[in-house]
Every structure is written in structure tokens, then in C-alpha cells.
Scaffold this active site. Structure first.
Site, PDB file in Angstrom:
ATOM      1  N   ASP A  94      -6.432   2.547   8.320  1.00  0.00           N
ATOM      2  CA  ASP A  94      -6.541   2.528   6.860  1.00  0.00           C
ATOM      3  C   ASP A  94      -5.958   1.244   6.281  1.00  0.00           C
ATOM      4  O   ASP A  94      -6.521   0.642   5.372  1.00  0.00           O
ATOM      5  CB  ASP A  94      -5.813   3.731   6.249  1.00  0.00           C
ATOM      6  CG  ASP A  94      -6.642   5.000   6.422  1.00  0.00           C
ATOM      7  OD1 ASP A  94      -7.848   4.868   6.750  1.00  0.00           O
ATOM      8  OD2 ASP A  94      -6.083   6.098   6.248  1.00  0.00           O
ATOM      9  N   GLU A 151       0.845  -1.184   0.000  1.00  0.00           N
ATOM     10  CA  GLU A 151       0.000   0.000   0.000  1.00  0.00           C
ATOM     11  C   GLU A 151       0.891   1.249   0.000  1.00  0.00           C
ATOM     12  O   GLU A 151       1.811   1.358   0.804  1.00  0.00           O
ATOM     13  CB  GLU A 151      -0.863  -0.029   1.269  1.00  0.00           C
ATOM     14  CG  GLU A 151      -1.662   1.216   1.503  1.00  0.00           C
ATOM     15  CD  GLU A 151      -1.813   1.526   2.996  1.00  0.00           C
ATOM     16  OE1 GLU A 151      -1.364   0.714   3.833  1.00  0.00           O
ATOM     17  OE2 GLU A 151      -2.362   2.586   3.303  1.00  0.00           O
ATOM     18  N   ASP A 160      -0.052  -0.843   6.070  1.00  0.00           N
ATOM     19  CA  ASP A 160       0.270  -0.166   7.321  1.00  0.00           C
ATOM     20  C   ASP A 160      -0.496  -0.789   8.473  1.00  0.00           C
ATOM     21  O   ASP A 160      -1.620  -1.262   8.309  1.00  0.00           O
ATOM     22  CB  ASP A 160      -0.134   1.321   7.243  1.00  0.00           C
ATOM     23  CG  ASP A 160       0.917   2.119   6.505  1.00  0.00           C
ATOM     24  OD1 ASP A 160       2.046   1.612   6.362  1.00  0.00           O
ATOM     25  OD2 ASP A 160       0.589   3.242   6.061  1.00  0.00           O
ATOM     26  N   ASP A 172      -2.297   0.335  10.634  1.00  0.00           N
ATOM     27  CA  ASP A 172      -3.260   1.297  11.199  1.00  0.00           C
ATOM     28  C   ASP A 172      -4.651   1.047  10.618  1.00  0.00           C
ATOM     29  O   ASP A 172      -4.847   0.071   9.887  1.00  0.00           O
ATOM     30  CB  ASP A 172      -2.796   2.737  10.927  1.00  0.00           C
ATOM     31  CG  ASP A 172      -2.688   3.007   9.428  1.00  0.00           C
ATOM     32  OD1 ASP A 172      -3.159   2.161   8.621  1.00  0.00           O
ATOM     33  OD2 ASP A 172      -2.134   4.052   9.061  1.00  0.00           O
TER      34      ASP A 172
END
Ligand code: 0RA
Length: 640
Positions: free
Chosen positions: A506, A429, A502, A504
Site C-alpha cells: 500500500d 501516510e 509504509d 509495504d
């Protein structure tokens, strides 16, 4: 030897069997050979079904013969009123005499079975029968169907029962070696269908290879449990159906056990008629399927979760279905090349009605379980719709999605190896993370495909819109297999497809979206164990020359307490995303096969993501930690 008229016609009958064995046992290959065993065992099972005997023992003898012993009533030995010979001799020599004289409602008959043990006798070089009855053991022997030893009393007996020993004729069969696994499978199946009936298999060949016992108490429920293996069942207890009724003077019965595999999408239905497996299904299976589709749909429309949702097809409802349907009826008609299909029309309606009624009751009584079933089918329905959409799309954009069309996506940093087994694709990503991973990778075996996260914002995304996305099309192209029904495993270009997002919210979203995509459109990639999640660290800890990485807060705290124990401050930095790591850090922590942690995505995890995806659409996300924890539980750590 002098023959009366009756015994001459008898011999002619058995001669006919020897001339055309295929007519009676299907073939003279291994399949036909094993029919001899089924024939004798089925006779003993019939005796059990008639209420006599609870133990059948099959011995594969070292001398190549087979012995089948039961503790039923014993084949009658008194003179047969018409034939003027002992009844047991008639049973063994008269074609179509069958196992029983009295017509039993559920006796195994029709098809290849129930042709009678006389066929076994005709096709064996030697057959011996011992009957324990009336406190005595009686013995008679035959060679290729002809009586060679008359019935004699050989001793005293306490109980009753029949022992049949036979040696198949090498002049008749291509080969005469019995296969233990084939026989064991059949005996297990028979035991599963007859709770309380004990089946033993003894293999005395090759120096006594072993003994197995099959005995089940819960019948079909056990059977379904066995079919499920170690897959998690959708229902804690299978739905059981047991109904009988008289239709046009015929006693009909249906027993069924129904469950679903929670993670599975295949269908496993085993069906039987009079305890004989119908490998090609037939009217009883048709009735069962019709009942399932009609009743569950009716319930889903009125009382199910999310009323008015998509209409569920039979295929949707049968995703992951694991069921056993066992019917009993007099004189069943079989069809097909191998007679493995029930043709009797009366069963279609009977099973449809009986199973239908039982299902309707169950749906009313246990709505929580019913909702589970409907939810699973609804997921299947959505996957089906997405696949159709994908196909339509693929047709329109053949050049982009067709695996056969030339060219790889421009953004793909390809590896040099052409051996898919050693190749890995890192789906990364973000462009900056894509840049560092391209530098970090092992160029021989590791390829990198960066996906721009913003383009892949999954919120409110529909799968069909996702497919129109050029990033996703590049991904499909790189993997090489195509999607949906066009999926071609042989074109798989990387045996490990590693999603690198990631740590997180998102990143969690994008991973959910990608897992959903793979689950729905490349399920075989997931099932084959080719899909992985990378585990990039969240923290870097440093003091002097010592560097360590931590995946979460817990690991960070442990490192501080152990590895960095003692004096001096530890420098702890938190990575906000993959893009913050330099190529070396990325290699050391996330890509190096020696040091990284890769989680293999299981079908259950992908399915869960699919469900999460449906929930997340348009809603705010659960936080990253929860998401990762939930998913990590379903993924197996393969490198550590
Ligand atoms: C004919 C009549 C009866 C039982 C059997 C045959 C019989 C056949 C086999 C074959 C293997 N095991 C078997 N056990 C029984 C009924 C006997 C009665 O009415 O007493």
C-alpha cells in the site's frame, strides 16, 4: 602613392565599412568583434567544403591579434585580369568580392557572413596575409584596409594554404579582447558539422593558456551525443537523415540526427544553414517539426502501441527531443534582428518532405524504436491532459489551490523556521504515523502533513479525481508553489519534500501515486532535486542495551552475523508500518538528519513511477520489494 580609378572605388568601399561597421558586421560590441573571426574561419571552411584542406588553426595571439591558418588551395596570387592587381589584394580590398570568384553551390553567403574578408581588413589596424601556393610563400599587408606592403615572395613552400592575421581596430570596437570560450564553442560546432575537418584553437595570451583540438568522425551523430551530455538516450543509435535533391535548379541538402533524452522533457534542436547556426530557427526547423508530428502520428494511429489512444501534439513528440538539422542551399535568405532565422520558403517544403520520407522509412524498419518514441510522447500527452484538468479544477477551487490565497491546511504541523532552504516537509501516510512523526520531529525545521491513506486509494484512480481530493489539495497548499502552468518556484516553502510511506504494497502504491502527481504537475520540484523518499526500517534488532535497525532482510541477516555475533539470543521485531514505531524510533531511524537515509527522487524515477502508475491503474500491484528496488535504483542516496 598613385591610385587608378579601380583602387579609388575600392578604398571608398572600405571607407564605407569603417563609417557604418554595423551594416556589415551587425554591431561593434563583442558580438561584432567575433564576427571578424567567423568571417575568416568561414572562408577557410568554404575551402574545405569545396574539397580542399582538412585543417584550420586559430591562434589568439599574445599581442591581441588573431591568426587563422588553413591548408586549402591558398588565395590566388596571380594578377586579377580586370583589376591588374594580385587576386589576393583584390579579395582583401574589394567589398563583396567574397571569398570565391566562382559561384559555389554551398558557399557560405547571405546574412552577416560572406561579406568578405575585405570587411575584416577594413576594420583592423593591421592585416597580414600569407599564401602558400605554387611552391612559394607570398605575403601582403594592410593597415585599416590600405595596402602597406605589396605582395612579395618571402620563401619556399611545400604545401598550400592561407594564413590571415589581423588586429581589430580599437577605434571601431568597444573592446577588442576575444573570448576563448565563444570561439571554442563555434569551432567545436563547425567541426561537428564537418566530419573529418580538424579545428585547432590556440590561446597564446596570458602566458599561453592552452590548446584545444576539435575533430569528429561521425558528424551529426556525435553532435546529438554531445547535446545529450550524460542523459540516457531513448534510442541506442540516433536516427540519421541525409538527403539531397534539386528543386527549381537549386541544389538543396538536408542532414539530420534525431534522438530523445529518456528522462528529459525539454527540447534541444540545433539548426544550421550552410554550416552557420540559425539560433532563431526558420523554415528548415518548421519543416522538420511538421514532418516529425505528421509522420509519427500517422504511424502511431495505424501501427503504434495502444491504437486509438490520444492524438499526439507536436509538443508531446518533442518532449526530450535532441536533434540537429543542417541544411545547405545556394543564396539563403535570413531574417530577424540578428539574421539568425532562415526565411527561404523553399526549405520548409523540402525538409518536410525529405525528413518525412526518411522518418516513414525508419518507423517501418525499426518498429521497436518507434514504439519507444510513441510511448514517451503518449506519457507527455497524458501529463498535458492531467495538467489541463488540474487547471480547470484550480479555477473552480481557487481558494483551495491558489498559492496566493491565505491560510495553510489545518492538518499541517508547521515548523517555526521561515527560511525555506532549511525547511523540510514530511508527507506521512496514515494518522497514527502522522501523530508520532509530529512528536518526533525537529520543530524548528521539520513540518509534518499527514495524509489519510484510505482516501488516497490509487486503484482505478484518475489523476483528475486525485486532484479533487482534499488531502492532495492540502499538500499543494502546504508546498506553496501552485501546480501546472501556475507553478511558481519562488513560493516554494520547503526545499525538501520527503515522502514517508509504509514499506509495504500500500505504501508503495501511495508513493507511486504521489510521484506521478509531482512528475506531472510539479515537474520543476522534481527537477530541482527537492523531492525525497524516506527509508523507514523494516526490522528492529535488540540484545541487552544494543539496538539496531535493518531496512531489509539482507541487512537484518548481516547485522545478526556481525554486530550481534556471539552468545545470546537477538530479539528481532518486524515493523508492520510506520504507525508501529514510537516517536523516538521514528526520529532515530527516519527523520534525524544525522542518521536517516533520504533518497533524492530523480526525474527518471518520477517518470518511471508515472509509467508504473499508468500500468497499475486497475491492476493488482507488483509486490513492495520489487517496487522499492526498482525505484531505489533511480534515487541517489544523499545522506549516506
Ligand atoms: C578565392 C579563390 C579560391 C580560393 C580562395 C579565394 C580562398 C580564400 C580563403 C580565405 C581563407 N582561406 C582561403 N582559402 C582560399 C580558389 C583558388 C583556386 O581556384 O585555386
Amino acid at each position: 602613392m598613385v591610385y587608378d580609378a579601380g583602387s579609388i572605388s575600392v578604398l571608398e568601399g572600405l571607407q564605407a565599412v569603417r563609417r557604418r561597421p554595423g551594416m556589415y558586421i551587425g554591431s561593434t560590441d563583442a558580438r561584432g568583434l567575433h564576427h571578424l573571426v567567423w568571417e575568416v574561419v568561414d572562408n577557410a571552411v568554404d575551402e574545405h567544403l569545396a574539397g580542399h584542406g582538412d585543417h584550420i588553426r586559430v591562434v589568439l595571439r599574445a599581442d591581441g591579434g588573431v591568426e587563422v591558418a588553413d591548408n586549402g588551395r591558398g588565395i590566388p596570387v596571380d594578377p586579377h585580369p580586370k583589376e591588374k592587381r594580385p587576386a589576393v589584394e583584390v579579395v582583401l580590398t574589394k567589398l563583396h568580392a567574397g571569398g570565391k570568384f566562382d559561384q559555389q553551390a554551398y558557399a557560405v553567403s547571405g546574412g552577416l557572413h560572406g561579406v568578405g574578408i575585405s570587411v575584416v581588413n577594413a576594420l583592423s589596424v593591421r592585416t597580414e596575409v600569407e599564401v602558400a601556393r605554387d611552391r612559394a610563400v607570398h605575403r601582403i599587408a594592410f593597415a585599416r584596409g590600405k595596402r602597406v606592403e605589396p605582395l612579395t615572395r618571402t620563401g619556399r613552400a611545400k604545401g598550400t594554404g592561407t594564413t590571415v592575421r589581423f588586429w581589430p581596430d580599437p577605434e571601431v570596437f568597444d573592446a577588442t579582447r576575444f573570448d576563448r570560450d565563444t570561439i571554442a564553442a563555434r569551432l567545436r560546432e563547425t567541426a561537428l558539422l564537418n566530419p573529418g575537418l580538424r579545428m585547432d584553437l590556440v590561446d597564446d595570451r596570458d602566458g599561453g593558456a592552452g590548446e584545444e583540438t576539435f575533430l569528429f568522425r561521425r558528424g551529426l551523430a556525435d553532435f546529438v551525443g554531445l547535446l545529450l551530455g550524460d542523459e540516457e538516450p531513448l534510442l541506442a543509435r540516433p536516427l540519421l537523415v541525409s538527403r539531397r535533391a534539386e528543386v527549381d535548379g537549386r541544389a538543396l541538402a538536408v542532414d539530420a540526427a534525431i534522438n530523445w533524452s529518456a528522462p528529459g522533457y525539454g527540447e534541444r534542436v540545433a539548426s544550421f544553414v550552410n554550416v552557420i547556426r540559425t539560433t532563431d530557427g526558420g523554415t528548415h526547423e518548421e519543416g522538420f517539426r511538421a514532418a516529425l508530428t505528421a509522420r509519427v502520428n500517422r504511424w502511431a494511429r495505424t501501427d503504434g502501441p495502444k491504437r486509438g489512444d490520444v492524438e499526439l501534439t507536436g509538443d508531446d513528440l518533442r518532449e526530450g527531443l535532441v536533434a540537429v538539422v543542417s541544411v545547405k542551399m545556394p543564396d539563403p535568405q535570413f531574417e530577424g534582428q540578428t539574421k539568425g532565422k532562415l526565411g527561404s520558403a523553399v526549405m520548409r517544403k523540402f525538409v518536410m518532405e525529405q525528413v518525412g520520407d526518411a522518418l516513414a522509412e525508419w518507423l517501418e524498419d525499426d518498429p521497436a524504436s518507434a514504439r519507444k518514441v510513441v510511448r514517451k510522447a503518449q506519457l507527455a500527452a497524458r501529463a498535458r491532459q492531467a495538467a489541463t484538468a488540474a487547471r480547470e479544477l484550480a479555477r473552480g477551487r481557487k481558494t483551495l489551490l491558489d498559492p496566493a490565497s491565505a491560510g495553510l491546511p489545518g492538518k499541517l504541523a508547521e515548523c517555526s523556521s521561515r527560511n525555506p532552504e532549511e525547511c523540510e516537509l514530511f508527507v506521512v501516510e496514515g494518522d497514527s504515523a502522522g501523530g508520532s512523526s509530529k512528536m518526533a520531529r525537529d520543530r524548528h525545521t521539520q513540518a509534518v502533513l499527514p495524509l489519510r491513506g484510505k482516501v488516497l486509494n490509487v486503484e482505478k484512480a484518475q489523476l483528475r479525481r486525485v486532484l479533487a481530493n482534499s488531502e492532495i489539495q492540502a499538500l499543494v497548499k502546504a508546498i506553496g508553489t501552485g501546480i501546472g502552468d501556475d507553478f511558481d518556484y519562488s513560493r516554494l516553502r520547503y526545499h525538501r519534500v520527503c515522502l514517508m510511506a509504509d514499506a509495504d504494497v500500500d505504501g508503495g502504491h501511495i508513493t507511486t501515486l504521489l510521484l506521478t502527481f509531482f512528475y506531472r504537475l510539479m515537474p520543476k520540484l522534481v527537477d530541482g532535486g527537492h523531492l525525497y523518499l524516506t527509508q523507514p526500517p523494516l526490522y528492529q534488532l535488540r540484545r541487552g542495551k544494543v539496538t539496531a535497525y535493518a531496512m531489509d532482510d539482507g541487512e537484518r541477516d548481516r547485522l545478526v552475523k556481525r554486530t550481534f555475533r556471539g552468545s545470546g539470543a537477538v530479539d528481532i521485531s518486524r515493523f508492520k508500518g510506520l504507525g508501529e514505531m514510537d516517536p523516538l524510533q521514528l526520529w532515530e531511524t527516519t527523520m534525524d538528519p544525522q542518521r536517516r537515509t533520504l533518497l533524492r527522487v530523480t526525474v527518471a524515477a518520477a517518470e518511471r513511477a508515472d509509467a508504473t502508475f499508468s500500468l497499475l491503474m486497475g491492476e493488482s500491484a507488483a509486490d513492495r520489494r520489487e517496487w522499492i528496488e526498482a525505484n531505489a535504483r533511480y534515487a541517489a542516496n544523499i545522506d549516506a
